[in-house]
Design a protein around this motif. Structure first.
Motif, short mmCIF file in Angstrom:
data_model
loop_
_atom_site.label_atom_id
_atom_site.label_comp_id
_atom_site.label_asym_id
_atom_site.label_seq_id
_atom_site.Cartn_x
_atom_site.Cartn_y
_atom_site.Cartn_z
N UNK A 1 3.56 3.36 7.84
CA UNK A 1 4.56 2.90 8.80
C UNK A 1 3.90 2.76 10.16
N UNK A 2 4.05 1.60 10.75
CA UNK A 2 3.37 1.28 12.01
C UNK A 2 4.39 1.08 13.13
N UNK A 3 4.31 1.89 14.15
CA UNK A 3 5.14 1.79 15.36
C UNK A 3 6.57 2.26 15.15
N UNK A 4 7.18 1.95 14.00
CA UNK A 4 8.52 2.43 13.68
C UNK A 4 8.46 3.14 12.33
N UNK A 5 9.17 4.25 12.21
CA UNK A 5 9.19 5.02 10.97
C UNK A 5 10.02 4.29 9.91
N UNK A 6 9.51 4.24 8.70
CA UNK A 6 10.21 3.61 7.58
C UNK A 6 10.63 4.69 6.58
N UNK A 7 11.72 4.43 5.88
CA UNK A 7 12.13 5.31 4.80
C UNK A 7 11.35 4.96 3.54
N UNK A 8 11.45 5.84 2.53
CA UNK A 8 10.69 5.64 1.32
C UNK A 8 9.40 6.45 1.35
N UNK A 9 8.62 6.41 0.27
CA UNK A 9 7.42 7.24 0.14
C UNK A 9 6.20 6.67 0.88
N UNK A 10 6.31 6.59 2.20
CA UNK A 10 5.18 6.10 2.97
C UNK A 10 4.06 7.14 2.97
N UNK A 11 2.83 6.66 3.10
CA UNK A 11 1.67 7.55 3.07
C UNK A 11 1.37 8.15 4.43
#
Length: 373
Positions: free
Chosen positions: A133-143
């Motif tokens: 996730x770049x600059x904004x946090x994303x939901x889901x299984x991000x690394x």
């Protein structure tokens, strides 16, 4: 400062481990164990998904810096596959699916809607493609996640607004808050931190979450606030970024307000820097985009090539999303940008030259601010 110190310590530790273990055969040159499978070659593809074009920083600074850094780190063999969603969450979901189907090696994702991308992130993960996730946090299984210190952004904005109001600031001062999009987790952090600084010291007369971060929506909301409160009774405007600040200022001018109240901002857009020079906007938040973009590229390449120790050193912090806890994170610090700090921030770091800022119309204001072409 604590986070910076932790990062520096982690980086030093990483280098020391690589040197000592490599010397005794414990690690190969990639930072992986000697028994681990070889790292991937430099011939990698980094998928980059950016959210919109209304903030010009994305394509003026983020995109070219990431592309250049990926090329440098991969000796010219790596490439960036790029797509911009133009504030359309459905379009971004399709872009994410296409990159997954194209089997890119790693994805840098700046989400339009943090929740809407969760299924796409899961699909990429199932395909073996890391998502950062770049600059904004994303939901889901991000690394991993890289961003500026969002709580510090809101805190700096709130403190700066109080400083502009001076020692006489009290609950009789009516403030309008022009927040970012409700679907952007960063915007929620900016808002919460700013409120912590402001509450109990001034009165929040009106507060708006700006749909899609679009300035035209902010201008409409600001006009409604002026109609309800009265333009001359608004003592300050908390604007979450420079696009919203410009919209609020336009609405105030259209309402006949000549003595503009202090207005905050964020992103150090060129138009905002010029407004700061003239005194129309009080401040912005300077976020060193090259540092964020270069670190993001380093994280992406390290992850794609399996250089785990280097990747861990770049993600010394931890944050939680609504779906996952303890996400490896890199937080980049920010500073307040005011008329007094233009030379020591955006000019010193090469983001803008004085000749970029100082149009003929601003010659006198630039001279007063100590800016020379």
């Amino acid at each position: 400062m604590r986070r910076t110190a932790l990062y520096a310590a982690a980086t030093t530790l990483s280098v020391s481990l690589v040197v000592s273990l490599a010397g005794c055969g414990g690690l190969d040159a990639t930072g992986r164990g000697a028994d681990a499978s070889p790292a991937r070659s430099d011939d990698i593809t980094v998928g980059l998904l950016l959210p919109e074009r209304s903030n010009p920083q994305y394509e003026q600074f983020h995109l070219p810096v990431i592309k250049a850094k990926v090329e440098s780190l991969t000796h010219g063999l790596g490439r960036v596959e790029y797509a911009n969603a133009e504030a359309d969450a459905d379009a971004q979901s399709r872009q994410l699916r296409r990159m997954t189907d194209d089997r890119v090696d790693v994805i840098l994702l700046d989400p339009v809607d943090a929740h809407a991308v969760a299924d796409g992130v899961r699909r990429a993960k199932e395909a073996g493609i890391p998502v950062i996730a770049y600059d904004r946090l994303a939901e889901g299984p991000i690394d991993a996640y890289i961003t500026f210190d969002n709580e510090l952004v809101g805190e700096v904005q709130g403190r700066s607004l109080l400083r502009a109001l001076g020692d006489d600031a009290d609950l009789s001062d009516k403030i309008v808050m022009m927040n970012g999009s409700a679907t952007d987790p960063n915007a929620r952090q900016f808002k919460a931190a700013a409120l912590r600084a402001l509450e109990g010291k001034v009165t929040i007369a009106k507060s708006f979450d700006t749909q899609d971060w679009k300035p035209r929506n902010a201008e409409k909301n600001m006009t409604a606030a002026i109609d309800e409160i009265g333009g001359n009774d608004i003592k300050a405007v908390y604007a979450a970024n420079d696009g919203l600040a410009g919209a609020a200022i336009s609405a105030l001018k259209a309402a006949g307000v000549t003595d503009l109240p202090p207005v905050t901002g964020q992103d150090a857009e060129l138009s905002a820097v010029r407004r700061i020079v003239t005194g129309e906007q009080y401040m912005s938040v300077y976020k060193p985009y090259p540092e964020e973009a270069e670190n993001a590229a380093e994280m992406a390449v390290a992850k794609a090539q399996g250089r785990d120790i280097e990747f861990d050193a770049l993600t010394a912090d931890r944050v939680d999303s609504p779906t996952h806890k303890g996400i490896p994170t890199h937080l980049v610090p920010v500073v307040a940008l005011t008329k007094d700090t233009i030379k020591d921030t955006v000019v010193k770091d090469g983001m803008y030259r004085p000749s970029d800022i100082c149009t003929p119309r601003l010659a006198a204001d630039c001279a007063a601010a100590g800016l020379k072409k």
